[in-house]
Design a protein around this motif. Structure first.
Motif, PDB file in Angstrom:
ATOM      1  N   GLU A 137       0.819  -1.214   0.000  1.00 42.21           N
ATOM      2  CA  GLU A 137       0.000   0.000   0.000  1.00 42.21           C
ATOM      3  C   GLU A 137       0.852   1.263   0.000  1.00 42.21           C
ATOM      4  N   GLU A 138       2.028   1.186   0.614  1.00 44.12           N
ATOM      5  CA  GLU A 138       2.906   2.359   0.674  1.00 44.12           C
ATOM      6  C   GLU A 138       3.867   2.437  -0.506  1.00 44.12           C
ATOM      7  N   ASP A 139       3.501   1.782  -1.609  1.00 40.68           N
ATOM      8  CA  ASP A 139       4.273   1.865  -2.857  1.00 40.68           C
ATOM      9  C   ASP A 139       5.677   1.281  -2.713  1.00 40.68           C
ATOM     10  N   GLY A 140       5.769   0.150  -2.004  1.00 42.31           N
ATOM     11  CA  GLY A 140       7.073  -0.486  -1.850  1.00 42.31           C
ATOM     12  C   GLY A 140       7.465  -1.371  -3.011  1.00 42.31           C
ATOM     13  N   VAL A 141       6.512  -1.745  -3.868  1.00 46.03           N
ATOM     14  CA  VAL A 141       6.828  -2.674  -4.956  1.00 46.03           C
ATOM     15  C   VAL A 141       7.668  -2.025  -6.061  1.00 46.03           C
ATOM     16  N   PRO A 142       7.331  -0.819  -6.564  1.00 44.66           N
ATOM     17  CA  PRO A 142       8.151  -0.225  -7.640  1.00 44.66           C
ATOM     18  C   PRO A 142       9.632  -0.104  -7.309  1.00 44.66           C
ATOM     19  N   PRO A 143      10.021   0.389  -6.108  1.00 44.29           N
ATOM     20  CA  PRO A 143      11.473   0.432  -5.843  1.00 44.29           C
ATOM     21  C   PRO A 143      12.105  -0.955  -5.737  1.00 44.29           C
ATOM     22  N   LEU A 144      11.341  -1.954  -5.294  1.00 45.18           N
ATOM     23  CA  LEU A 144      11.875  -3.319  -5.284  1.00 45.18           C
ATOM     24  C   LEU A 144      12.131  -3.806  -6.706  1.00 45.18           C
ATOM     25  N   LEU A 145      11.222  -3.484  -7.611  1.00 41.23           N
ATOM     26  CA  LEU A 145      11.402  -3.891  -9.002  1.00 41.23           C
ATOM     27  C   LEU A 145      12.584  -3.159  -9.634  1.00 41.23           C
ATOM     28  N   ARG A 146      12.780  -1.898  -9.295  1.00 44.70           N
ATOM     29  CA  ARG A 146      13.951  -1.182  -9.810  1.00 44.70           C
ATOM     30  C   ARG A 146      15.238  -1.799  -9.275  1.00 44.70           C
ATOM     31  N   LEU A 147      15.194  -2.240  -8.018  1.00 46.20           N
ATOM     32  CA  LEU A 147      16.376  -2.865  -7.438  1.00 46.20           C
ATOM     33  C   LEU A 147      16.666  -4.203  -8.116  1.00 46.20           C
ATOM     34  N   ILE A 148      15.616  -4.943  -8.470  1.00 49.39           N
ATOM     35  CA  ILE A 148      15.819  -6.194  -9.209  1.00 49.39           C
ATOM     36  C   ILE A 148      16.524  -5.918 -10.530  1.00 49.39           C
ATOM     37  N   LYS A 149      16.239  -4.781 -11.124  1.00 47.72           N
ATOM     38  CA  LYS A 149      16.834  -4.443 -12.421  1.00 47.72           C
ATOM     39  C   LYS A 149      18.243  -3.870 -12.276  1.00 47.72           C
ATOM     40  N   GLU A 150      18.483  -3.060 -11.246  1.00 55.09           N
ATOM     41  CA  GLU A 150      19.702  -2.268 -11.188  1.00 55.09           C
ATOM     42  C   GLU A 150      20.697  -2.726 -10.124  1.00 55.09           C
ATOM     43  N   GLY A 151      20.246  -3.473  -9.121  1.00 57.34           N
ATOM     44  CA  GLY A 151      21.089  -3.740  -7.961  1.00 57.34           C
ATOM     45  C   GLY A 151      22.145  -4.795  -8.187  1.00 57.34           C
ATOM     46  N   ARG A 152      22.951  -5.009  -7.146  1.00 55.41           N
ATOM     47  CA  ARG A 152      23.917  -6.089  -7.166  1.00 55.41           C
ATOM     48  C   ARG A 152      23.174  -7.414  -7.024  1.00 55.41           C
ATOM     49  N   ALA A 153      23.910  -8.501  -7.186  1.00 50.05           N
ATOM     50  CA  ALA A 153      23.275  -9.817  -7.190  1.00 50.05           C
ATOM     51  C   ALA A 153      22.566 -10.101  -5.867  1.00 50.05           C
ATOM     52  N   ASP A 154      23.219  -9.779  -4.736  1.00 50.79           N
ATOM     53  CA  ASP A 154      22.579 -10.067  -3.451  1.00 50.79           C
ATOM     54  C   ASP A 154      21.352  -9.191  -3.237  1.00 50.79           C
ATOM     55  N   ALA A 155      21.416  -7.939  -3.700  1.00 52.39           N
ATOM     56  CA  ALA A 155      20.263  -7.051  -3.586  1.00 52.39           C
ATOM     57  C   ALA A 155      19.122  -7.517  -4.490  1.00 52.39           C
ATOM     58  N   GLN A 156      19.466  -7.955  -5.696  1.00 50.44           N
ATOM     59  CA  GLN A 156      18.438  -8.492  -6.594  1.00 50.44           C
ATOM     60  C   GLN A 156      17.755  -9.706  -5.980  1.00 50.44           C
ATOM     61  N   GLU A 157      18.546 -10.551  -5.359  1.00 48.84           N
ATOM     62  CA  GLU A 157      17.982 -11.755  -4.749  1.00 48.84           C
ATOM     63  C   GLU A 157      17.041 -11.404  -3.595  1.00 48.84           C
ATOM     64  N   SER A 158      17.453 -10.446  -2.763  1.00 48.23           N
ATOM     65  CA  SER A 158      16.592 -10.020  -1.651  1.00 48.23           C
ATOM     66  C   SER A 158      15.306  -9.381  -2.162  1.00 48.23           C
ATOM     67  N   ALA A 159      15.411  -8.579  -3.214  1.00 51.15           N
ATOM     68  CA  ALA A 159      14.219  -7.932  -3.766  1.00 51.15           C
ATOM     69  C   ALA A 159      13.255  -8.962  -4.343  1.00 51.15           C
ATOM     70  N   ALA A 160      13.778  -9.965  -5.057  1.00 53.18           N
ATOM     71  CA  ALA A 160      12.918 -11.016  -5.599  1.00 53.18           C
ATOM     72  C   ALA A 160      12.277 -11.825  -4.482  1.00 53.18           C
ATOM     73  N   LEU A 161      13.032 -12.096  -3.423  1.00 55.07           N
ATOM     74  CA  LEU A 161      12.474 -12.804  -2.273  1.00 55.07           C
ATOM     75  C   LEU A 161      11.352 -11.996  -1.638  1.00 55.07           C
ATOM     76  N   ALA A 162      11.553 -10.682  -1.517  1.00 53.58           N
ATOM     77  CA  ALA A 162      10.513  -9.825  -0.943  1.00 53.58           C
ATOM     78  C   ALA A 162       9.247  -9.845  -1.799  1.00 53.58           C
ATOM     79  N   ILE A 163       9.391  -9.786  -3.114  1.00 54.77           N
ATOM     80  CA  ILE A 163       8.222  -9.834  -4.005  1.00 54.77           C
ATOM     81  C   ILE A 163       7.464 -11.135  -3.801  1.00 54.77           C
ATOM     82  N   GLY A 164       8.183 -12.247  -3.719  1.00 56.28           N
ATOM     83  CA  GLY A 164       7.511 -13.523  -3.496  1.00 56.28           C
ATOM     84  C   GLY A 164       6.786 -13.584  -2.170  1.00 56.28           C
ATOM     85  N   LEU A 165       7.385 -13.006  -1.126  1.00 55.70           N
ATOM     86  CA  LEU A 165       6.745 -13.015   0.192  1.00 55.70           C
ATOM     87  C   LEU A 165       5.542 -12.086   0.248  1.00 55.70           C
TER      88      LEU A 165
END
Length: 629
Positions: free
Chosen positions: A186-214
């Motif tokens: 609700e607080e618009d947390g998904v768009p920055p997670l998706l940007r991190l999946i695209k732009e971040g380091r491997a560990d950050a991408q993995e955490s962002a994908a895990l967060a989306i799944g949860l």
């Protein structure tokens, strides 16, 4: 964001007006000057906010509270600056009014300072990013909301290191309970997670994908994430990213599809199915690209070898380019059905060994095209991790969806599943079996899918059946046995009358000590023996010939209640279809049916209730005739 900027105009203008009223105050001048000092600081912060890129969700709430505080101060100061002796005498201002106005302005100052700081991470020094910002007044009644805001703000405006840490924090919050996950969405947390999946380091991408799944714990949340662009982001990762990240994205796909089956079609439209199959096929089948490198000596390879030798003196390398172009355009039977547009599926498997100089050069060129990602050099655990989650994702996407099942079976997925069922271990093997279960369940209800994917002449279908039978014949009580039994039952209408190797292993499992195995075997055999199966008479005779009658009688008398029900159902099919069988008479099946008729819980099953009376009548008729003669 432009709308947010426009909404700042009113509080800025109101703050300036109230400051003028504080200077013109005729009563309570000291209190008015105290308010003026706060208003001047608030005006400065509002102007800074107008120039800043603010985190929109909390900014809107903070501006709403700031408007209320300014309105309260304006009403109070307007009364203080009233002109005329009579008005000043009869104007009564309660003592607590100034304290209340000061309290509201202080809260607004704290909130604005907080939103400016969290929205200024991108311009902050690394040391500042590590400092704790502090609890803003707006979040004091709900501290968890402040924590969520802070982490999302870091995801939006922080550096790569800070964003990676924030993604890990979001994972912890999403794991805690469903309410926190809903607040993050609700607080618009998904768009920055998706940007991190695209732009971040491997560990950050993995955490962002895990967060989306949860976060995708219910259909509404999954819908919101689909609208935010999850499919597009996942497709980009599945095309080109570290294998560990791709595995986590595949897991997230399986979670979203499991919690909201209606999102399956969105993933299908974005070509996620083909990408998952390509990962499953990597190093599983010998050749999984559409165009394969020739692996046997032929006239073509000899000619190309000669050309390549001739071109060794050619500094331009045109001869080698010609060889590459010709070989790339030669399809072979060993090629799979993976989409050739996927760059990950364009490389030959590691077991391809071209013969001759041209084949060697072509093979090296093909390897170099994919070695940039380092897929061939990943450790076996990472490769297994990706395959396990890709198989799980394909299984959840295929659940109850004929279109996706057709898409999967038209690729090389069935062959991959059969190979992994035989050679893989652990989660890769189990998830492959469960994916086959979901596809077979759909095929059981969909005649078109049965005819296209599981026709007896299909090599991939035969390979799948061979592996299912291997597991069932081995009869080891492990995680694979029951899924394989289920698959054979669902495919019962695809077997010909001449296919005699399926019934025997299933009948032997009726004598299994484990109740769940006997239950599943009885349920599978019932699909062979039911009237919906065109060859039900042949299958019933085969069940009886393999000794199924005596095993079923034992299950009815000594099995658990749920096993008894499944056994009685299968006996009803046998008695209905082949009541003249001598083996049924010797096993005293009629007595079993009489006993089942008297059991109240049997009548609760609508199928047994409809079959049992007719089965009894047929058995009584044929057994009486046999006795008479």
């Amino acid at each position: 964001m432009d709308d947010l900027k426009a909404s700042l105009a009113r509080p800025i203008q109101l703050a300036e007006q109230v400051i003028k009223w504080a200077d013109e105050a005729q009563t309570c001048r000291q209190e008015c000057q105290d308010l003026k000092a706060r208003l001047e600081r608030l005006s400065t912060l509002l102007r800074q906010a107008a120039r800043a890129d603010l985190y929109e969700r909390p900014a809107r709430r903070i501006l709403e509270d700031t408007d209320k505080a300014l309105d309260k101060a304006a009403a109070l100061l307007e009364r203080c600056c009233g002109h005329g002796f009579v008005r000043r005498v009869f104007t009564i201002i309660p003592a607590g009014s100034f304290k209340r106005a000061s309290y509201l302005l202080d809260n607004s100052l704290g909130d604005l300072s907080w939103i400016l700081r969290v929205s200024n991470y991108a311009a902050s020094d690394e040391d500042d990013e590590d400092d704790h910002i502090g609890l803003p007044p707006i979040a004091q009644n709900e501290p968890i909301l402040f924590l969520i805001w802070e982490q999302i703000a870091v995801l939006q405006y922080g550096g790569l290191e800070a964003r990676a840490d924030a993604a890990a924090s979001v994972v912890s919050l999403a794991r805690d309970n469903d309410r926190y996950g809903r607040l993050i969405i609700e607080e618009d947390g998904v768009p920055p997670l998706l940007r991190l999946i695209k732009e971040g380091r491997a560990d950050a991408q993995e955490s962002a994908a895990l967060a989306i799944g949860l976060l995708g714990r219910d259909p509404e949340c999954v819908d919101l994430m689909i609208l935010a662009g999850v499919c597009t982001s996942f497709v980009n990762i599945l095309k080109d990213a570290p294998m560990k990240v791709q595995g986590m994205v595949a897991w997230a796909v399986s979670e979203l599809a499991a919690n909201h089956p209606k999102c399956q079609d969105a993933f299908l439209q974005h070509n996620v199915i083909r990408l998952l199959v390509s990962h499953l096929a990597f190093e599983t089948v010998q050749e999984h690209s559409k165009y394969a490198v020739a692996s046997k000596m032929s006239i073509h390879s000899v000619v190309m070898d000669r050309k390549s030798n001739d071109s060794s003196q050619d500094p331009s390398g045109s001869g080698e380019r010609d060889a590459t172009a010709v070989a790339a355009g030669k399809p072979t039977f060993g090629g799979g059905g993976i989409d050739a547009s996927s760059s990950s599926a364009a490389a030959p498997g590691p077991s391809a060994r071209p013969v001759g100089m041209a084949g060697t050069r072509l093979h090296s060129a093909s390897i170099s095209a994919t070695s940039m990602r380092g897929r061939e050099y990943e450790d076996p655990e990472t490769k297994a991790y990706l395959k396990a989650h890709a198989a799980r994702a394909l299984g959840t996407l295929a659940t109850g969806n004929p279109a996706i099942c057709k898409n999967i079976t038209e690729s090389r997925a069935l062959l991959c599943f059969s190979i992994l069922l035989e050679k893989a271990t652990g989660d890769v093997q189990y998830n492959s079996a469960m994916a086959l279960v979901e596809i077979c369940r759909v095929a059981e209800q969909n005649a078109e899918l049965r005819r296209s994917a599981f026709k007896p002449t299909s090599p991939s279908a035969r390979a799948v059946v061979d592996q299912l039978l291997r597991v069932v014949e081995k009869a080891d009580y492990d995680d694979l046995l029951i899924p394989c039994i289920t698959c054979l039952g669902c495919l019962s209408r695809t077997f010909r009358a001449t296919e005699t190797r399926v019934i025997g292993p299933l009948v032997r499992l009726l004598d299994e000590r484990e109740a769940d195995v006997s239950l599943e075997a009885a349920a599978a055999l019932a699909k062979f023996a039911c009237m919906d199966n065109y060859l039900h008479v042949d299958h019933c005779n085969s069940i009886i010939d393999h000794g199924g009658a005596k095993h079923l009688v034992q299950l009815v008398y000594f099995g658990e209640q749920v096993v008894q029900t499944a056994a009685v159902l299968l006996i009803c099919h046998l008695a209905h279809n082949v009541p003249h069988s001598e083996e049924l008479a010797q096993a005293e099946v009629l007595t079993v049916l009489d006993w089942a008729w008297k059991q109240g819980y049997m009548s609760q099953d609508p199928v047994i209730e409809s079959l049992l009376p007719e089965a009894k009548i047929r058995m009584e008729l044929y057994q009486s005739r046999a006795y008479y003669y």
